[in-house]
Structure formats: C-alpha cells, structure tokens
Design a protein around this motif. Structure first.
Motif, PDB file in Angstrom:
ATOM      1  N   GLY A 130       3.228  54.161  38.371  1.00 24.71           N
ATOM      2  CA  GLY A 130       3.593  55.140  39.734  1.00 24.71           C
ATOM      3  C   GLY A 130       4.366  54.640  40.847  1.00 24.71           C
ATOM      4  O   GLY A 130       4.304  53.167  40.766  1.00 24.71           O
ATOM      5  N   SER A 181       3.565  59.003  37.622  1.00 23.58           N
ATOM      6  CA  SER A 181       3.609  59.898  38.846  1.00 23.58           C
ATOM      7  C   SER A 181       4.551  59.417  39.750  1.00 23.58           C
ATOM      8  O   SER A 181       4.827  58.173  39.936  1.00 23.58           O
ATOM      9  CB  SER A 181       2.324  60.075  39.412  1.00 23.58           C
ATOM     10  OG  SER A 181       1.800  58.780  39.820  1.00 23.58           O
ATOM     11  N   GLU A 202       5.436  59.869  44.138  1.00 24.77           N
ATOM     12  CA  GLU A 202       5.151  60.828  45.170  1.00 24.77           C
ATOM     13  C   GLU A 202       6.426  60.514  46.325  1.00 24.77           C
ATOM     14  O   GLU A 202       6.634  59.282  46.455  1.00 24.77           O
ATOM     15  CB  GLU A 202       3.804  60.325  46.011  1.00 24.77           C
ATOM     16  CG  GLU A 202       3.548  61.069  47.122  1.00 24.77           C
ATOM     17  CD  GLU A 202       2.285  60.656  47.880  1.00 24.77           C
ATOM     18  OE1 GLU A 202       1.648  61.572  48.083  1.00 24.77           O
ATOM     19  OE2 GLU A 202       1.796  59.444  47.727  1.00 24.77           O
ATOM     20  N   LEU A 220       5.979  60.729  32.274  1.00 29.38           N
ATOM     21  CA  LEU A 220       5.867  61.511  33.678  1.00 29.38           C
ATOM     22  C   LEU A 220       5.372  62.803  33.758  1.00 29.38           C
ATOM     23  O   LEU A 220       5.873  63.793  33.128  1.00 29.38           O
ATOM     24  CB  LEU A 220       7.317  61.427  34.391  1.00 29.38           C
ATOM     25  CG  LEU A 220       7.444  61.941  35.835  1.00 29.38           C
ATOM     26  CD1 LEU A 220       6.690  60.906  36.923  1.00 29.38           C
ATOM     27  CD2 LEU A 220       8.934  61.994  36.279  1.00 29.38           C
ATOM     28  N   VAL A 271       3.684  63.899  37.078  1.00 27.48           N
ATOM     29  CA  VAL A 271       3.483  64.489  38.418  1.00 27.48           C
ATOM     30  C   VAL A 271       4.627  64.156  39.361  1.00 27.48           C
ATOM     31  O   VAL A 271       4.715  63.090  39.426  1.00 27.48           O
ATOM     32  CB  VAL A 271       2.050  64.102  38.984  1.00 27.48           C
ATOM     33  CG1 VAL A 271       1.977  64.400  40.292  1.00 27.48           C
ATOM     34  CG2 VAL A 271       0.716  64.617  37.809  1.00 27.48           C
ATOM     35  N   LEU A 272       5.017  65.146  39.960  1.00 30.47           N
ATOM     36  CA  LEU A 272       5.925  65.031  40.990  1.00 30.47           C
ATOM     37  C   LEU A 272       5.242  65.626  42.177  1.00 30.47           C
ATOM     38  O   LEU A 272       5.110  66.655  42.148  1.00 30.47           O
ATOM     39  CB  LEU A 272       7.207  65.474  40.935  1.00 30.47           C
ATOM     40  CG  LEU A 272       8.214  64.968  39.821  1.00 30.47           C
ATOM     41  CD1 LEU A 272       9.560  65.867  39.840  1.00 30.47           C
ATOM     42  CD2 LEU A 272       8.600  63.393  39.884  1.00 30.47           C
ATOM     43  N   SER A 273       5.221  64.705  43.344  1.00 27.90           N
ATOM     44  CA  SER A 273       4.309  65.387  44.396  1.00 27.90           C
ATOM     45  C   SER A 273       5.475  65.146  45.825  1.00 27.90           C
ATOM     46  O   SER A 273       5.967  64.025  45.892  1.00 27.90           O
ATOM     47  CB  SER A 273       3.307  64.427  44.642  1.00 27.90           C
ATOM     48  OG  SER A 273       2.537  64.436  45.800  1.00 27.90           O
ATOM     49  N   LEU A 294       5.600  68.602  33.018  1.00 32.03           N
ATOM     50  CA  LEU A 294       5.827  68.173  34.520  1.00 32.03           C
ATOM     51  C   LEU A 294       5.125  69.155  35.309  1.00 32.03           C
ATOM     52  O   LEU A 294       5.340  70.396  35.284  1.00 32.03           O
ATOM     53  CB  LEU A 294       7.272  68.016  34.794  1.00 32.03           C
ATOM     54  CG  LEU A 294       7.439  67.333  36.056  1.00 32.03           C
ATOM     55  CD1 LEU A 294       7.082  66.162  35.961  1.00 32.03           C
ATOM     56  CD2 LEU A 294       9.197  67.343  36.203  1.00 32.03           C
ATOM     57  N   GLN A 312      -0.007  73.915  42.078  1.00 31.07           N
ATOM     58  CA  GLN A 312       0.678  73.242  40.816  1.00 31.07           C
ATOM     59  C   GLN A 312       1.714  74.298  40.424  1.00 31.07           C
ATOM     60  O   GLN A 312       1.262  75.615  40.231  1.00 31.07           O
ATOM     61  CB  GLN A 312      -0.279  73.351  39.693  1.00 31.07           C
ATOM     62  CG  GLN A 312      -1.578  72.435  40.379  1.00 31.07           C
ATOM     63  CD  GLN A 312      -2.507  72.126  39.015  1.00 31.07           C
ATOM     64  OE1 GLN A 312      -2.256  71.910  37.906  1.00 31.07           O
ATOM     65  NE2 GLN A 312      -3.721  72.047  39.407  1.00 31.07           N
TER      66      GLN A 312
END
Length: 125
Positions: free
Chosen positions: A22, A45, A47, A66, A68-70, A88, A119
């Motif tokens: 991450g 992930s 962020e 991959l 999660v993109l926050s 994703l 989400q």
C-alpha cells in the motif's frame, strides 16, 4: 513520502515492479503518469490525500492485486478508463463527480456519493 512533500507528480514507471502492499500519496501530488505503478504485483491499495488528481492511462497496468483507490479529500478525480478493472473499488468522502475518460476522448460518469465511505464500481457502462 514525507508529510511536507512538495512532489507534484509521479512520473512514468516511478514504482514499476515495486513490492509494497500500500502507499499513501501526499496532497501535493496532482498527476500520476503512464505506468507509474505498473506490474506492482503486491499492491493492494492507494490513498490519494490531494483535493484533485489526474490519473493517466495504464498507471496500474498488470497490478492485478490493486482493489482500492481512496480519495478522502478529493474535490475532483479524473481517471483513464484503462485503469479500471472489475475488482477495483473507489472510495470518496466528498460529493464529487468522478470523470473517467477514454483516450483520447473524454467520457464522464457520475460519482454518486452520500458523504460517507462510498463504494463506486469503477466499471463504466
């Protein structure tokens, strides 16, 4: 990255084949270039702490872990459709419109948020 980073972009192949799981991208970064995180097999992930970000095509190419993109502080997100895979998930806190575009044309989708951890499926229909 250091908390007071002045970095404004992440260049092509910057983290190519990296093995971290991450990463937190500092608020000063507003652009991620082609294949910046390509072939990061363990990356799960990312962020982004900035309020606006442009993510160029194929930034996460073959980074299949991959999921999660926050964007907790973002007011605008522009992401090339080539970065989206079926696994994703994009999280935002602000009520923003996520612009997903096809190269070279731009194609907009709504990023419907309810000021909670939203989400949004990255696929464009």
């Amino acid at each position: 990255f250091q908390s007071n980073s002045k970095l404004c972009s992440i260049r092509k192949n910057a983290f190519y084949y990296s093995v971290f799981k991450g990463i937190i991208v500092p608020s000063s970064v507003n652009c991620i270039y082609y294949q910046a995180f390509a072939d990061c097999k363990k990356l799960v992930s990312i962020e982004f702490l900035g309020d606006g970000i442009f993510i160029e095509s194929f930034c996460f190419e073959r980074s299949h872990s991959l999921v999660v993109l926050s964007f907790p502080f973002a007011n605008s997100v522009s992401i090339c459709k080539s970065n989206c895979n079926e696994n994703l998930v994009i999280f935002t806190l602000n009520n923003i419109k996520i612009e997903a575009y096809l190269t070279p044309e731009h194609y907009e989708i709504e990023g419907e948020n309810d000021n909670q951890n939203n989400q949004g499926n990255c696929s464009i229909q």
